[in-house]
Design an enzyme around this catalytic site. Structure first.
Site, mmCIF file in Angstrom:
data_model
loop_
_atom_site.group_PDB
_atom_site.id
_atom_site.type_symbol
_atom_site.label_atom_id
_atom_site.label_comp_id
_atom_site.label_asym_id
_atom_site.label_seq_id
_atom_site.Cartn_x
_atom_site.Cartn_y
_atom_site.Cartn_z
ATOM 1 N N SER A 11 -35.028 -41.001 -48.431
ATOM 2 C CA SER A 11 -33.834 -41.854 -48.339
ATOM 3 C C SER A 11 -33.736 -42.828 -49.498
ATOM 4 C CB SER A 11 -33.831 -42.613 -47.006
ATOM 5 O OG SER A 11 -35.000 -43.425 -46.881
ATOM 6 N N ILE A 14 -32.426 -40.708 -55.089
ATOM 7 C CA ILE A 14 -32.092 -39.303 -55.292
ATOM 8 C C ILE A 14 -31.615 -38.675 -53.983
ATOM 9 C CG2 ILE A 14 -33.007 -37.042 -55.932
ATOM 10 C CD1 ILE A 14 -34.851 -38.395 -57.892
ATOM 11 N N CYS A 129 -35.898 -33.902 -64.151
ATOM 12 C CA CYS A 129 -34.591 -34.164 -64.760
ATOM 13 C C CYS A 129 -34.585 -33.713 -66.218
ATOM 14 C CB CYS A 129 -34.226 -35.638 -64.639
ATOM 15 S SG CYS A 129 -35.388 -36.792 -65.433
ATOM 16 N N ALA A 161 -35.234 -45.356 -63.248
ATOM 17 C CA ALA A 161 -36.547 -44.800 -62.909
ATOM 18 C C ALA A 161 -37.127 -45.571 -61.735
ATOM 19 C CB ALA A 161 -37.480 -44.870 -64.112
ATOM 20 N N PRO A 163 -39.603 -45.923 -58.095
ATOM 21 C CA PRO A 163 -41.057 -45.828 -57.896
ATOM 22 C C PRO A 163 -41.578 -44.403 -57.899
ATOM 23 C CG PRO A 163 -39.922 -46.535 -55.879
ATOM 24 C CD PRO A 163 -38.940 -46.627 -56.991
ATOM 25 N N GLY A 164 -40.779 -43.446 -57.398
ATOM 26 C CA GLY A 164 -41.218 -42.057 -57.388
ATOM 27 C C GLY A 164 -41.361 -41.514 -58.797
ATOM 28 N N THR A 165 -40.361 -41.790 -59.655
ATOM 29 C CA THR A 165 -40.423 -41.341 -61.046
ATOM 30 C C THR A 165 -41.611 -41.964 -61.759
ATOM 31 O OG1 THR A 165 -38.032 -41.048 -61.158
ATOM 32 C CG2 THR A 165 -39.189 -41.307 -63.245
ATOM 33 N N ARG A 166 -41.795 -43.261 -61.574
ATOM 34 C CA ARG A 166 -42.876 -43.962 -62.273
ATOM 35 C C ARG A 166 -44.250 -43.485 -61.809
ATOM 36 N NH1 ARG A 166 -40.765 -48.485 -64.956
ATOM 37 N NH2 ARG A 166 -38.553 -48.810 -64.492
ATOM 38 N N ASN A 289 -29.961 -38.885 -65.390
ATOM 39 C CA ASN A 289 -31.205 -38.186 -65.090
ATOM 40 C C ASN A 289 -31.321 -37.847 -63.613
ATOM 41 O OD1 ASN A 289 -31.425 -41.163 -65.078
ATOM 42 N ND2 ASN A 289 -33.481 -40.804 -64.290
#
Length: 312
Positions: A11, A14, A129, A161, A163-166, A289
């Protein structure tokens, strides 16, 4: 027309953008559930306001929801580590999974390049991405001439970006590199991600560099333009920043090591510059992205739904 029922897991930004995309633009999918682990997340709150059933108990909560048996496709927008756990819970139920994390439990899929080859897979991976934006270009060059080395640089707004991306930077670079080779067709690949802190935030920009033998410039340019139009069919904000560039690799440039070919071999550099502007369904337009990931995942889910195949 009966719509295929799908669940969105995650949730965050994305997952929420994906849910809203399905609700707004998909003629064939229906969001049967929005799944999270934070009861106070904006994504779950928006889902409830839009009449979408929700659970904050993760995928185990999804399994316990009324109507779970009717869900055919689960789109996972969590993290690489979470997806592995989610796959383990959902696999016994025969649901088809579209993985938007870099976990890569299933085959890499870039819709305009290789989706048709994986319509039977129970779990497909959307790479990253950067991969979605650049692999069609590597594949377009490879369609004309062998690519000895393919390198991509994905530059995104730091604000986009989450927390998941980082947390998944290492997975991003490794997953994208492998997909450059396995899907794009480069003999060797490399991926770099740049989190740009510029204010106001910049839209996503991508650079693709391919080392090739002496090229047929027109054929490569035509192939790249065709690839861009194929991606634009499901990501309207995807475009070339400028025309395809060609430059000879000079003898004193130490790029033959990257290409894995003898120093005496004549090489050319093909450079392609792209930008991706988001559709702003939920996220800001600069978050191209994230938009390219949700747009590609939506295209994959619609195609999987159209096959009507059941996972054994």
């Amino acid at each position: 027309m009966d719509r295929t029922r799908v669940a969105v897991v995650g949730s965050g930004n994305i997952g929420t953008d994906l849910m809203i995309k399905i609700l707004r633009v998909s003629p064939t999918l229906e969001v049967a559930a929005m799944v999270g682990i934070d009861p106070g997340s904006d994504g779950l709150a928006r889902a409830r306001r839009l009449g979408v059933p929700t659970t904050s108990d993760g995928v185990r909560g999804l399994v316990a929801m009324p109507g779970f048996d009717e869900v055919e496709i689960v789109l996972d927008a969590t993290s690489a580590a979470a997806h592995k756990a989610n796959d383990a819970v959902l696999r016994p139920y025969g649901k088809r999974l579209v993985d938007l994390t870099p976990a890569a439990l299933g085959p890499y899929v870039v819709p305009s390049v290789n989706l048709d080859a994986h319509l039977d897979a129970p779990n497909v991976n959307m790479v990253t991405c950067g991969g979605q934006a650049t692999i069609p270009i590597v594949a377009a060059v490879r369609a004309v001439t062998p690519v000895h080395y393919g390198e991509i640089v994905a530059s995104i707004a730091s604000r986009s970006a989450g927390p998941g991306t980082r947390a998944n930077i290492d997975e991003f670079t490794e997953t994208t590199r492998l997909a450059i080779e396995q899907v794009g067709g480069a003999a060797r690949g490399k991926a770099i991600i740049v989190l740009n802190p510029a204010e106001p935030p910049m839209i996503m920009r991508d650079t693709v560099l391919c080392l090739v033998d002496e090229p047929d410039r027109q054929a490569i340019a035509d192939s790249v333009h065709g690839a861009v139009e194929a991606v634009r069919a499901y990501v309207p904000g995807y475009r070339l920043k400028q025309e395809v560039q060609f430059s000879r690799v000079e003898p004193d440039e130490p790029l033959h090591t990257l290409a894995g070919v003898p120093d005496s071999r004549a090489l050319w550099r093909v450079s392609v510059f792209l930008e991706v502007e988001g559709a702003a369904h939920y996220l800001p337009a600069y978050a191209g992205n994230l938009d390219i990931m949700t747009s590609a995942a939506l295209r994959v889910a619609e195609r999987l739904a159209a096959t009507g195949k059941v996972v054994p």
